[in-house]
Design a protein around this motif. Structure first.
Motif, PDB file in Angstrom:
ATOM      1  N   ARG A 178       1.104  -7.328  10.943  1.00 53.04           N
ATOM      2  CA  ARG A 178       0.747  -7.563   9.542  1.00 53.04           C
ATOM      3  C   ARG A 178       0.082  -6.329   8.930  1.00 53.04           C
ATOM      4  NH1 ARG A 178      -0.492 -12.762  11.787  1.00 53.04           N
ATOM      5  NH2 ARG A 178      -2.680 -12.156  12.115  1.00 53.04           N
ATOM      6  N   ALA A 179      -0.785  -5.691   9.699  1.00 53.36           N
ATOM      7  CA  ALA A 179      -1.483  -4.509   9.179  1.00 53.36           C
ATOM      8  C   ALA A 179      -0.504  -3.371   8.919  1.00 53.36           C
ATOM      9  CB  ALA A 179      -2.567  -4.071  10.164  1.00 53.36           C
ATOM     10  N   CYS A 180       0.457  -3.166   9.809  1.00 55.05           N
ATOM     11  CA  CYS A 180       1.443  -2.100   9.612  1.00 55.05           C
ATOM     12  C   CYS A 180       2.363  -2.415   8.438  1.00 55.05           C
ATOM     13  CB  CYS A 180       2.257  -1.902  10.881  1.00 55.05           C
ATOM     14  SG  CYS A 180       1.344  -1.165  12.257  1.00 55.05           S
ATOM     15  N   ALA A 181       2.763  -3.673   8.307  1.00 62.68           N
ATOM     16  CA  ALA A 181       3.621  -4.063   7.186  1.00 62.68           C
ATOM     17  C   ALA A 181       2.909  -3.857   5.860  1.00 62.68           C
ATOM     18  CB  ALA A 181       4.064  -5.515   7.341  1.00 62.68           C
ATOM     19  N   SER A 182       1.594  -4.064   5.834  1.00 64.34           N
ATOM     20  CA  SER A 182       0.846  -3.859   4.591  1.00 64.34           C
ATOM     21  C   SER A 182       0.845  -2.389   4.177  1.00 64.34           C
ATOM     22  CB  SER A 182      -0.598  -4.351   4.755  1.00 64.34           C
ATOM     23  OG  SER A 182      -1.366  -3.468   5.561  1.00 64.34           O
ATOM     24  N   ARG A 183       1.155  -1.507   5.128  1.00 66.69           N
ATOM     25  CA  ARG A 183       1.279  -0.074   4.828  1.00 66.69           C
ATOM     26  C   ARG A 183       2.716   0.306   4.483  1.00 66.69           C
ATOM     27  NH1 ARG A 183      -3.971  -1.284   6.451  1.00 66.69           N
ATOM     28  NH2 ARG A 183      -5.198   0.616   6.714  1.00 66.69           N
ATOM     29  N   GLY A 184       3.603  -0.673   4.438  1.00 71.34           N
ATOM     30  CA  GLY A 184       4.984  -0.399   4.056  1.00 71.34           C
ATOM     31  C   GLY A 184       5.926  -0.135   5.204  1.00 71.34           C
ATOM     32  N   MET A 213       0.855  -1.191   0.000  1.00 69.22           N
ATOM     33  CA  MET A 213       0.000   0.000   0.000  1.00 69.22           C
ATOM     34  C   MET A 213       0.884   1.232   0.000  1.00 69.22           C
ATOM     35  SD  MET A 213      -2.886   1.142   2.761  1.00 69.22           S
ATOM     36  CE  MET A 213      -3.748   2.699   2.609  1.00 69.22           C
ATOM     37  N   THR A 214       0.654   2.157  -0.901  1.00 75.88           N
ATOM     38  CA  THR A 214       1.438   3.391  -0.978  1.00 75.88           C
ATOM     39  C   THR A 214       0.625   4.542  -0.413  1.00 75.88           C
ATOM     40  OG1 THR A 214       0.634   3.833  -3.208  1.00 75.88           O
ATOM     41  CG2 THR A 214       2.674   2.566  -3.010  1.00 75.88           C
ATOM     42  N   GLY A 215       1.312   5.622  -0.074  1.00 74.78           N
ATOM     43  CA  GLY A 215       0.638   6.802   0.421  1.00 74.78           C
ATOM     44  C   GLY A 215       0.369   6.795   1.901  1.00 74.78           C
ATOM     45  N   SER A 216       0.719   5.745   2.610  1.00 73.36           N
ATOM     46  CA  SER A 216       0.511   5.699   4.049  1.00 73.36           C
ATOM     47  C   SER A 216       1.637   6.437   4.751  1.00 73.36           C
ATOM     48  CB  SER A 216       0.477   4.249   4.550  1.00 73.36           C
ATOM     49  OG  SER A 216       0.514   4.205   5.966  1.00 73.36           O
ATOM     50  N   PRO A 217       1.340   7.150   5.840  1.00 76.24           N
ATOM     51  CA  PRO A 217       2.423   7.786   6.613  1.00 76.24           C
ATOM     52  C   PRO A 217       3.351   6.769   7.271  1.00 76.24           C
ATOM     53  CG  PRO A 217       0.296   8.074   7.698  1.00 76.24           C
ATOM     54  CD  PRO A 217       0.014   7.514   6.344  1.00 76.24           C
TER      55      PRO A 217
END
Length: 293
Positions: A26-32, A1-5
């Motif tokens: 897992r949720a944080c990793a999905s935000r990069g 996911m791009t654009g996440s802070p």
């Protein structure tokens, strides 16, 4: 996911070997985000780390050991970069009457949940000051309304709420934000284990239907990661817990009436014994030797 802070930021999660901690990683990793996973059960931490799509570091750490946490903070800083987010999620629980509880077991719950959260904040606060970061303290419905037979857990969760408020006031002028997550029942090993004990199961069954609903860990983690991204001061899962916050003064009399009605029968049935550590995470903490002098 791009654009996440959270993109290319370092996030620390304690109690990350299973349950909500693993789901949040897992949720944080999905935000990069890059993840530092702290807790007991190194093989489980390694397994979570290996499944993440971003760089991750798994460190076996007891959150009640401030020296070990300082060492972990140095490793995270050196290998992943200074954290922008720290989630104090590690927690344990035991049930049973206070009068017959083991003093060491009672104190351990408070030590892990409350003192361990403070040790976690202390170890990583220099990094959060450097990054103008965000500290998320995992609290509970138990922070708002104490329940019988869970005195150590409720005391510790009330304590982490107060600690979070105090820390927020101290560091806000440095650009560090502090959030508190008020969570109800989550489908984790701890809650499934609690349901094996008649007294805890029946007390829960007498709650109003919304208050006894269990939520999947991934669903809760999705709410929490949005909270982290928006640096919110509070999040309630489910949302109606916000009403409990507003009406928290009314909760103790309600709990008292229910307890007076239900506990005599359960006591007569011999269903009031201690549960011991709840869930695999609690047993891992017990087996770590942390309680032995």
């Amino acid at each position: 996911m791009t654009g996440s802070p959270l993109q290319n930021r370092t996030v620390v999660v304690t109690g990350a070997a299973r349950g909500l901690g693993a789901a949040l990683a897992r949720a944080c990793a999905s935000r990069g985000a890059r993840l530092a996973l702290l807790g007991h059960e190194k093989p489980h931490l390694d397994a979570v780390a290996q499944d993440l799509p971003t760089p991750a570091l798994a460190l076996e750490v007891d959150v009640t050991d401030p020296d070990a946490l300082e060492d972990a903070a140095a490793q995270v800083r050196g290998r992943l970069g200074p954290p922008s987010v720290v989630v104090a999620n590690a927690g344990v629980a035991e049930g049973g009457p206070f009068a017959t509880s083991d003093p060491a077991a009672w104190a351990r719950v408070v030590d892990v949940n409350l003192t361990g959260s403070a040790h976690t904040a202390r170890a990583f606060l220099p990094d959060l000051l450097r990054t103008a970061g965000y500290h998320l303290q995992i609290a509970s419905l138990a922070s708002l309304g104490a329940a019988p037979l869970m005195s150590a857990y409720c005391a510790s969760k009330a304590g982490v709420e107060a600690f979070g408020h105090s820390l927020r006031a101290e560091v806000a002028h440095h650009g560090v934000a502090v959030g508190i997550a008020y969570l109800n029942w989550i489908d984790t090993d701890m809650i499934r284990d609690a349901d094996r004990y008649a007294v805890l199961r029946e007390l829960r069954a007498h709650l109003p239907p919304p208050a006894r609903r269990t939520f999947p860990a991934d669903v809760v983690a999705a709410r929490l990661v949005r909270t982290v991204e928006r640096r919110r001061t509070a999040v309630y899962v489910p949302g109606w817990l916000r009403l409990a916050q507003v009406g928290r003064a009314t909760l103790p009399p309600v709990v008292m009436r229910s307890s007076r009605r239900e506990l005599p029968r359960l006591e007569a049935e011999g269903a009031m014994g201690p549960t011991g550590p709840l869930g695999a995470g609690g047993r891992a903490d017990h087996g770590s030797g942390a309680r032995r002098p």
